[in-house]
Write a protein that holds these residues in place. Structure first.
Motif, PDB file in Angstrom:
ATOM      1  N   GLY A  94       0.812  -1.212   0.000  1.00  0.00           N
ATOM      2  CA  GLY A  94       0.000   0.000   0.000  1.00  0.00           C
ATOM      3  C   GLY A  94       0.848   1.266   0.000  1.00  0.00           C
ATOM      4  O   GLY A  94       0.454   2.284   0.569  1.00  0.00           O
ATOM      5  N   GLY A 130       2.393   4.554  -1.657  1.00  0.00           N
ATOM      6  CA  GLY A 130       2.055   5.495  -2.732  1.00  0.00           C
ATOM      7  C   GLY A 130       3.236   6.408  -3.030  1.00  0.00           C
ATOM      8  O   GLY A 130       4.390   6.073  -2.728  1.00  0.00           O
ATOM      9  N   LYS A 183       3.524  -3.953  -7.103  1.00  0.00           N
ATOM     10  CA  LYS A 183       2.174  -4.028  -6.526  1.00  0.00           C
ATOM     11  C   LYS A 183       1.938  -3.003  -5.425  1.00  0.00           C
ATOM     12  O   LYS A 183       1.608  -3.349  -4.289  1.00  0.00           O
ATOM     13  CB  LYS A 183       1.908  -5.428  -5.957  1.00  0.00           C
ATOM     14  N   ASN A 184       2.180  -1.736  -5.757  1.00  0.00           N
ATOM     15  CA  ASN A 184       1.844  -0.663  -4.825  1.00  0.00           C
ATOM     16  C   ASN A 184       0.981   0.355  -5.556  1.00  0.00           C
ATOM     17  O   ASN A 184       0.403   0.033  -6.601  1.00  0.00           O
ATOM     18  CB  ASN A 184       3.132  -0.060  -4.256  1.00  0.00           C
ATOM     19  N   TYR A 185       0.875   1.583  -5.027  1.00  0.00           N
ATOM     20  CA  TYR A 185       0.005   2.587  -5.662  1.00  0.00           C
ATOM     21  C   TYR A 185       0.799   3.760  -6.209  1.00  0.00           C
ATOM     22  O   TYR A 185       0.374   4.903  -6.148  1.00  0.00           O
ATOM     23  CB  TYR A 185      -1.014   3.105  -4.636  1.00  0.00           C
ATOM     24  N   THR A 224       2.383   6.402  -8.654  1.00  0.00           N
ATOM     25  CA  THR A 224       2.051   6.960  -9.971  1.00  0.00           C
ATOM     26  C   THR A 224       3.297   7.635 -10.541  1.00  0.00           C
ATOM     27  O   THR A 224       4.395   7.537  -9.970  1.00  0.00           O
ATOM     28  CB  THR A 224       0.911   7.993  -9.880  1.00  0.00           C
ATOM     29  N   ASN A 261       2.000  -1.042 -10.669  1.00  0.00           N
ATOM     30  CA  ASN A 261       1.690   0.184  -9.954  1.00  0.00           C
ATOM     31  C   ASN A 261       0.697   0.972 -10.816  1.00  0.00           C
ATOM     32  O   ASN A 261       0.150   0.419 -11.776  1.00  0.00           O
ATOM     33  CB  ASN A 261       2.968   0.962  -9.663  1.00  0.00           C
ATOM     34  N   GLU A 262       0.459   2.243 -10.488  1.00  0.00           N
ATOM     35  CA  GLU A 262      -0.590   2.953 -11.215  1.00  0.00           C
ATOM     36  C   GLU A 262      -0.016   3.765 -12.372  1.00  0.00           C
ATOM     37  O   GLU A 262       0.046   4.993 -12.305  1.00  0.00           O
ATOM     38  CB  GLU A 262      -1.356   3.827 -10.245  1.00  0.00           C
TER      39      GLU A 262
END
Ligand code: ADP
Length: 968
Positions: free
Chosen positions: A894, A896, A920-922, A924, A949-950
């Motif tokens: 988790g 970011g 596998k995190n958030y 950007t 990721n994003e």
């Protein structure tokens, strides 16, 4: 399941999925083929084919080469050039390919119907049908063949098939709404069967004679786990899950296997299942349940049909037998069969004799094997229990799923003891005494031992310092308890064994003969031959054998098979006329193969006057070895110096000394055999020993003897750097024995105990050998903060201790302060891997405190926790200026942009960091920009992982061009 640097494999380093597949080839192959059926592999191929990952040509090549290598039964017909071309447009043939996994499962139950319409439409000939329906194929394989054949016939045939499947589905959903209606006779039969099952299952045999406790009163949940990893299932299964869809490996198979060691509660679990069904409290999807005991089926020498087997052995229908049997045949999904103790069946499982007709007679083992395979009564769900030794690959390929029964959890022990004692004060005292004797607490994870300990609470509470430590101690305690029970007024004296020597020898001989002969139920004649008297029977070690069909004559069996092994051991130790080679034979030396000790040889140890009249049957079965091993463990324990005094009242000191020397010699020899099998390491790798199955048993025997000189002597010959005991069924009891023996190792080792059931109690048991451990691998072991707290308190003082891997346990923030202390204190600590636990930002902050003061840690793995941005920031702050860390993983945490930017500061400044894993995190674009900027200042870092990721595809492409060390 696969080795991963994240979860603590010994080497680290990042790699692509492709590299991973290559490196993990063996494990992947094992995973694909572990059920010994090709089904899993075929399903994976279906999916790859449907997604276009595999082209048709490759698929066929795999099929053919696999079929040649492994004798798999698919892909045998010639390839059709048409099929190798990619179909264009959304044609019906293409749909057959893209929807393959779903179509296989839809077609499984209606192959006949599909073939019929294909023949009707002129698409198929009867030869085509025959090829699809070859009896060697499972229904899924038939479905695949059908699909492949139809594709080769072209578009029109494919359309016919798809149309049929669609109609069939509609029809099936319509049918599902229909209800089945059993006749009144069926209902009456159900009533009779369930009341008979209820009567048979409401008491446990261990409580039958001596107390009024019912199964409902005493039943305690035990730990039931899937034998294979299953993403959807965490922790213990419920009883209903046994027959439910959870963890199903092979939908075509009907048989569920419950495996577990002797005394772990397999029979009790089935008994509970039976009772709940009979009470209408569970499993009500099954209209009829037929329980069988393999032990009792051994004495059925007639040939029977399935109908006779059900009605003679379970419950006789008062009328309309044929109609009731027809109901069973017509509604297999409403019927459940259970078979307790497959290991005790005199014949090993084999699938050589096919028998498919339920009304035709066959020997009972043949019926049983065909039922389990599904060639008889297909669709009827079967649950079978067995000790693990007796389950070979021949049976595994027919299993729907396999579950392991692992005995009581720590809270289960608590619950059992409280249920056992009506007086809460007594229960509390027993539990208190268990807390002060963790070796005994470890033993209590096995329900039968927990029962003995509870039963003998007076002896336990009265024995102070000498409280039992070993399994032999526990069985001697119950022996004493039963002898005492017969004559409560008389206090037991030092020579109590001598006073009851005759009983011990009579029952010992009966047990010994039984073990050698796979005989667990004894007739009057058996008792007479061994001189067993009424008085001996009254002691309570033998109970009446329960039989669900009331027409069998009364016969006796030992309270539990382990009790029989204990008496057999007593006989070997106490009988002065015992053949001198008996002990060597028991330990698998003297001309017998390591695993398959022949019972015939074992029986030849008996004085000729008592050799069995019965001819011994066939080859030794696996469980004989298991029983002989338990017996050998007791022999080792009884021949411990601690019991010399007790035995001296019964035999001469020279005989005892000779037997002690013999056991010590056998243990030493067998261990050396193991050590000799260790291969020399490849250059650059550690010298490693992967324990063979008998290794843990031998360790337990050494522990039972409680001879530290013997342990020292044996361990002085072991020269390895890494000891691998993964998947060895190691629980707290085994940990006690391991620590007792391994503490004598000459030089430190890496101890790899992944995928066992060590738990907190086991961790505590391991403490005495921590000073000879440099690395400890405890992945997947059900360990919580409590165990870790004790472990760290010990290892913090162990100079050698440098690495720990605790991937996939039950750790939370409550343990991180201890790790923090470890990091602060131990400046030679190298690797801390805590992946897949439950650590949050708070825990990360605690770890950060420790990290700040540590200059040795090289690997820190926290994959699959929940540290978030705050946690990542705390770690980043702590690692500023760190000069040792090489590898940091915060995958799936988790994290970011804030976290990524904080970590970028370490990337910028670190002189040691080589790899940062943030998959596998958030994160950007903003976060990645920070990392790119940081990397400009650092040439040391080799890779930063940022998969999943994003980021958009375009962003990924652009950023890869700018910084090749970013891996997306
Ligand atoms: P196995 O069949 O695995 O050898 P059993 O089911 O015969 O083991 O268990 C032995 C004894 O342990 C039982 O007679 C009973 O006293 C105790 N026991 C086992 N499982 C349970 C349970 N779930 N709850 C209460 N007691 C149990």
């Amino acid at each position: 399941m696969l080795d991963n640097p994240e979860d603590g494999s010994w080497q680290s380093g990042s790699m692509s999925a492709q590299e991973l597949v290559l490196r993990q080839r063996t494990e992947i192959l094992h995973a694909l083929c572990s059920s010994r059926s090709s089904e899993i592999l075929e399903r994976v191929l279906d999916m790859l084919l449907a997604r276009g990952t595999l082209v048709w040509e490759d698929y066929q090549n795999i099929q053919i080469s696999e079929a040649q290598k492994a004798g798999l039964s698919f892909g045998a017909y010639s390839s059709d050039p048409e099929l190798t071309e990619a179909p264009c447009g959304a044609s019906a043939t293409q749909t057959l390919l893209t929807e393959r996994p779903g179509l296989v499962s839809k077609l499984r139950g209606c192959i006949d119907g599909a073939l019929h319409v294909l023949v009707e439409s002129g698409s198929f000939t009867s030869t085509d049908c025959d090829e699809v329906q070859l009896p060697i194929f499972t229904p899924s394989q038939q479905a695949r063949h059908l699909l492949d054949h139809v594709r080769s016939k072209g578009e029109a045939a494919a359309r016919v098939l798809l149309q049929y499947i669609l109609q069939n589905q509609e029809h099936a959903s319509h049918l599902n709404q229909e209800t089945w209606t059993p006749t009144e006779d069926c209902f009456k039969y159900k009533k009779k069967l369930s009341s008979s099952v209820a009567v048979q299952s409401c008491f446990l045999s261990t409580y039958g004679g001596t107390s009024n406790m019912t199964l409902d009163d005493i039943y305690t949940e035990s730990q039931l786990e899937l034998a294979h990893d299953c993403a959807d299932v965490l922790g213990s299964l419920s009883l209903e899950d046994l027959v439910g869809i959870v963890g199903t490996l092979n939908e075509d198979a009907d048989t569920v296997l419950v495996s577990g060691e002797a005394g772990c509660g397999k029979s009790t679990l089935l008994q509970r299942l039976h009772l709940l069904w009979a009470q209408g409290a569970a499993l009500q999807d099954f209209f009829l349940l037929f329980p069988f005991s393999c032990r009792r089926l051994n004495s059925e020498h007639r040939e029977l049909s399935v109908q006779e087997l059900l009605f003679h052995h379970c419950c006789w229908p008062d009328r309309e037998q044929d109609q009731i049997f027809q109901f069973i045949l017509d509604h297999p999904h409403l019927i459940l069969f259970t078979f307790d103790g497959l290991d005790e069946l005199k014949q090993n499982f084999s699938d050589e004799h096919r028998h498919c007709c339920p009304t035709q007679r066959a020997p009972v083992p043949i019926l049983l094997f065909n039922l389990l395979q599904g060639s008889l009564m297909k669709g009827v769900r079967k649950v079978v229990t067995s000790r693990p030794e007796a389950v070979g690959p021949a049976l595994k390929k027919y299993l729907r799923k396999e579950v392991h029964l692992k005995g009581f959890s720590p809270s289960g022990i608590d619950c059992f003891v409280r249920k056992h004692h009506s007086d809460p004060a007594v229960a509390a005292r027993v539990l208190e005494s268990l807390q002060t004797n963790t070796a005994l607490l470890g033993l209590c994870h096995t329900p039968v031992l927990c029962w003995i300990v509870s039963q003998c609470h007076k002896e336990l509470l009265g024995c102070g310092e000498g409280s039992p430590q070993t399994i032999t101690d526990v069985y001697l305690m119950i022996l004493q308890h039963f002898f005492q029970h017969q004559n409560p007024q008389k206090t037991l004296r030092i020579g109590w064994m001598q006073e009851h020597l005759n009983t011990a020898l009579h029952l010992g001989l009966l047990a010994f003969k039984g073990i050698g002969n796979s005989c667990y139920i004894f007739s009057d004649t058996d008792l007479q031959t061994c001189g067993v008297t009424e008085e001996d029977i009254c002691m309570g070690f033998l109970i009446h054998s329960k039989d669900i069909s009331s027409n069998s004559c009364k016969r006796l069996e030992f309270l539990h098979v382990t009790m029989q092994c204990f008496f057999a051991a007593l006989y070997i130790v106490l009988n002065s006329a015992m053949d001198r080679s008996a002990i060597a034979k028991l330990f698998g030396l003297q001309g017998m193969s390591q695993t398959g000790m022949s019972s015939t040889c074992f029986m030849a140890c008996l004085p000729s006057t008592v050799q069995p009249e019965l001819a011994l049957e066939g080859e030794a079965i696996a469980v004989e070895t298991a029983n002989l091993q338990i017996t050998a463990t007791f022999v080792s324990g009884l021949l411990s110096q601690r019991y010399r005094g007790l035995l001296l009242h019964c035999c001469s000191s020279s005989t005892i000394d000779r037997k002690i020397r013999q056991v010590a010699r056998c243990l030493s020899k067998r261990m050396q055999k193991h050590f000799k099998s260790i291969s020399q390491p490849v250059e650059g790798e550690k010298k490693s020993m992967h324990a063979m199955p008998a290794f843990v048993w031998l360790i337990k025997c050494i522990y039972e003897m409680q001879e530290s000189r013997l342990a020292q002597d044996i361990m002085s010959k072991l020269d390895v750097q890494h000891l691998k005991l993964t998947y060895c069924n190691i629980g707290p009891v085994e940990c006690t024995a391991l620590a007792y023996v391994l503490q004598h190792l000459k030089s430190p080792v890496g101890l790899q105990l992944d995928y066992n059931s060590v738990g907190d109690v086991g961790v505590e048991q391991l403490l005495p050998c921590m000073h000879v451990c440099n690395s400890l691998y405890l992945r997947n072991n059900n360990i919580s903060d409590e165990g870790i707290c004790k472990l760290i308190a010990k290892v913090i003082h162990c100079d050698n201790f440098q690495k720990i891997a605790l991937f996939n346990n039950k750790l939370t923030d409550a343990c991180t302060q201890h790790f923090s202390r470890l990091l602060k204190t131990k400046q030679n600590f190298l690797a801390l891997r805590l992946g897949n636990n439950n650590i949050t930002a708070e825990g990360a902050k605690q770890l950060a405190e420790g990290l700040q003061c540590n200059q040795s840690l090289q690997y820190l793995g926290l994959w699959g926790n929940k540290i978030g941005d705050t946690g990542a920031e705390a770690l980043a702050r702590a690692l500023m200026g760190n000069k040792s860390l090489l590898w940091l993983s915060l995958v799936e945490n988790g994290v970011g942009n804030a976290g990524a930017c904080a970590l970028a500061d370490i990337v910028k400044n670190s002189t040691t960091l080589e790899e940062l894993c943030l998959t596998k995190n958030y994160i950007t674009r903003t976060g990645v920009e920070c990392l790119i900027q940081a990397l400009k200042h650092n040439t040391h870092v080799k890779s930063v992982w940022l998969k999943s990721n994003e980021l958009s595809v375009e962003e990924v492409e652009e950023m890869t061009q700018r910084e090749s060390r970013l891996i997306f």
